[in-house]
Write an enzyme that holds these catalytic residues in place. Structure first.
Site, short mmCIF file in Angstrom:
data_model
loop_
_atom_site.label_atom_id
_atom_site.label_comp_id
_atom_site.label_asym_id
_atom_site.label_seq_id
_atom_site.Cartn_x
_atom_site.Cartn_y
_atom_site.Cartn_z
N HIS A 80 23.20 -6.51 -20.13
CA HIS A 80 23.97 -6.59 -18.88
C HIS A 80 23.08 -6.88 -17.69
CE1 HIS A 80 26.05 -4.38 -15.44
NE2 HIS A 80 26.75 -5.48 -15.63
N GLU A 83 22.17 -10.48 -17.66
CA GLU A 83 23.31 -11.27 -17.16
C GLU A 83 23.27 -11.37 -15.64
OE1 GLU A 83 27.34 -10.32 -15.45
OE2 GLU A 83 27.27 -9.42 -17.45
N HIS A 84 22.99 -10.25 -14.98
CA HIS A 84 22.87 -10.28 -13.52
C HIS A 84 21.71 -11.18 -13.07
CE1 HIS A 84 25.47 -6.94 -11.75
NE2 HIS A 84 25.78 -6.94 -13.02
N GLU A 160 26.70 0.20 -9.86
CA GLU A 160 27.84 -0.18 -10.70
C GLU A 160 28.12 0.90 -11.74
OE1 GLU A 160 28.99 -3.64 -13.97
OE2 GLU A 160 27.49 -4.08 -12.43
#
Length: 474
Positions: A80, A83-84, A160
């Protein structure tokens, strides 16, 4: 639609929202197959093209067959986080430039990470497709960024996690449920990562994950919309073709050992209502042709979930919500993935009812089907609704691209949805009753109960309402 989403969304849909009231097409009519052109570049990259001329727009997606399940202990959240970082630059694109250029093309873009895959997408006017393909190929092949960009983005990801998980009681419960249900398989780790792993994460951890998994022979490009397949192939060769294939890390088998008894956990969080989640380990669906016994059982479990919660007024609503045992109740057959399958029942006790009473009520619905079966009309309604969802899904070129990409990730034929729809028609009431009898004993059950705690002052995101973020964790 409330209940019948595209097939791969249906696999694990704990339902919410307004009901669909559109008339369902006849099962006898059959769903029209979507034409898909498929190419393989010399470097192993798969290219899937779904022409749809109804509007002058195109969706471009890059799928990587890597996700949270490819991480190792101590480095959860890397898929994840990377991905950022794909939005933070390349040799030719400074941080933020990719998104600025897509916006200048009149497009929209985002990305998502799951346990099984990572994906990036853009929707642009069709005549802008080659430009966005060039942009995506550039950051895919040459992702790079300064350490300070990583440090800043890591704080975004930590926030997040706080907003989507730590300030969301039900999300915390589901995180703990999966951590308890699985002991050996990496599905036990959260996609966003444990906070301690995020705090220890370093820029080179993300760079290493990128070098390991971001290879063209581990990727597929999916294009849907107002496009010509041969032209897309030419552009793919031009922009993605120069990337060199690389050897991928060996994927070791991480077989989940047999569970030897019921597992129970209580999760204490500030919340207004209790919540109950029950999960059983079940077979996963690996093939849609020449199906094994496990594949057929997984398909029957999908139908069982739909019988319980696949349409307005289905069994969980009639027997639990309308009788005021539960304020809400749902089911999900999580059988479409690269890892092991799971079947979930969830619910919120109604006022005056206990979590234990709701747990008993949820289990009683499975026992009722195991004992009495399902009637022909109920089964036919499920099949008709399923076919309707398949037809409606084709109204969206984004949905078409998502289905094709997720099929590819799972090693299924690109048109697995059509093949599974055919298989669904062969599922009998006896098949549904059989899986209800065989897979829901106590020895394979994990139960998580949310125990509400008083709220202390201002709180973050409301339970069950995810906070908006730039990218998606599926």
């Amino acid at each position: 639609m409330k209940h019948f989403l595209p097939l791969f969304c249906l696999a694990f849909s704990l339902h919410a929202g307004a009901a669909d009231t559109s008339p369902a097409p006849s099962v006898d009519g059959g769903a029209t197959s979507q034409k898909v052109e498929q190419f393989t570049l010399d470097n192993g990259l798969q290219v899937l093209v779904l022409p749809d001329r109804r509007a002058p727009t195109a969706v471009h997606m890059l799928w990587l067959r890597t996700g949270a399940m490819d991480e190792v202990d101590g480095r959860s959240g890397l898929a994840h986080m990377l991905e950022h970082m794909l939005f933070k630059g390349s040799k030719a694109l400074p941080p933020g430039e990719f998104s600025r250029r897509v916006a200048a093309l009149g497009g929209q873009e985002n990305a998502f990470t799951s346990r099984d895959y990572t994906g990036y997408y853009q929707q642009v006017p069709a005549h802008r497709l080659p430009e966005v393909m060039q942009l995506e190929a550039e950051r895919f092949a040459h992702n790079q960024w300064p350490d300070e960009e990583f440090v800043k983005e890591l704080e975004v990801v930590k926030e997040e996690r706080r907003m989507r998980t730590e300030d969301n009681p039900r999300a915390m419960l589901m995180e703990q449920l999966y951590a308890t249900m699985f002991s050996a398989h990496p599905y036990r780790r959260p996609i966003v990562g444990w906070m301690s792993d995020l705090q220890a994460m370093r820029p080179d951890d993300a760079r290493s994950f990128y070098r390991d998994w971001y290879a063209p022979n581990n990727a597929a490009v999916v294009v849907a919309g107002d496009v010509d397949a041969q032209q897309v192939k030419t552009w793919a060769q031009q922009y993605y073709g120069p990337m060199a294939a690389r050897a991928l890390p060996e994927r070791k088998p991480r077989t989940e050992p047999q569970q030897l008894g019921i597992k129970r956990i209580s999760v204490k969080q500030p919340a207004e209502q209790a919540y109950v989640a029950l999960a059983w380990k079940v077979p996963a669906l690996r093939r849609v042709t020449d199906m094994t016994a496990d594949d057929k059982d997984a398909l029957a479990l999908l139908v069982l979930s739909a019988v319980l919660d696949g349409y307005d007024g289905a069994r969980l609503e009639r027997h639990l919500v309308q009788t005021r045992l539960a304020d809400s109740a749902g089911s999900g057959a999580d059988v479409l993935g690269r890892g092991p399958g799971a079947f979930l029942l969830i619910g919120t006790p109604a006022k005056g009812q206990t979590p234990a009473a709701l747990e008993a009520g949820l289990r009683a619905e499975i026992e009722r089907i195991a004992r009495d079966g399902v009637d022909a009309a109920e089964l036919q309604r499920v099949k008709t609704q399923w076919q309707a969802g398949q037809v409606y899904a084709r109204d969206s070129i984004m949905g078409q691209a998502q289905n094709a990409g997720s099929n590819w990730v799972l090693g299924l034929p690109v048109q697995a949805d059509d093949l599974l729809l055919e298989q669904v028609q062969s599922v009998t009431a006896a098949d549904v009753q059989s899986v209800a009898r065989r897979f829901f004993g106590e020895d394979g059950l994990t139960v998580a109960t949310l125990i509400p705690q008083p709220r202390a002052g201002a709180h973050g995101a409301a339970a069950g309402v995810p906070s908006p973020v730039s990218h998606e964790v599926k």
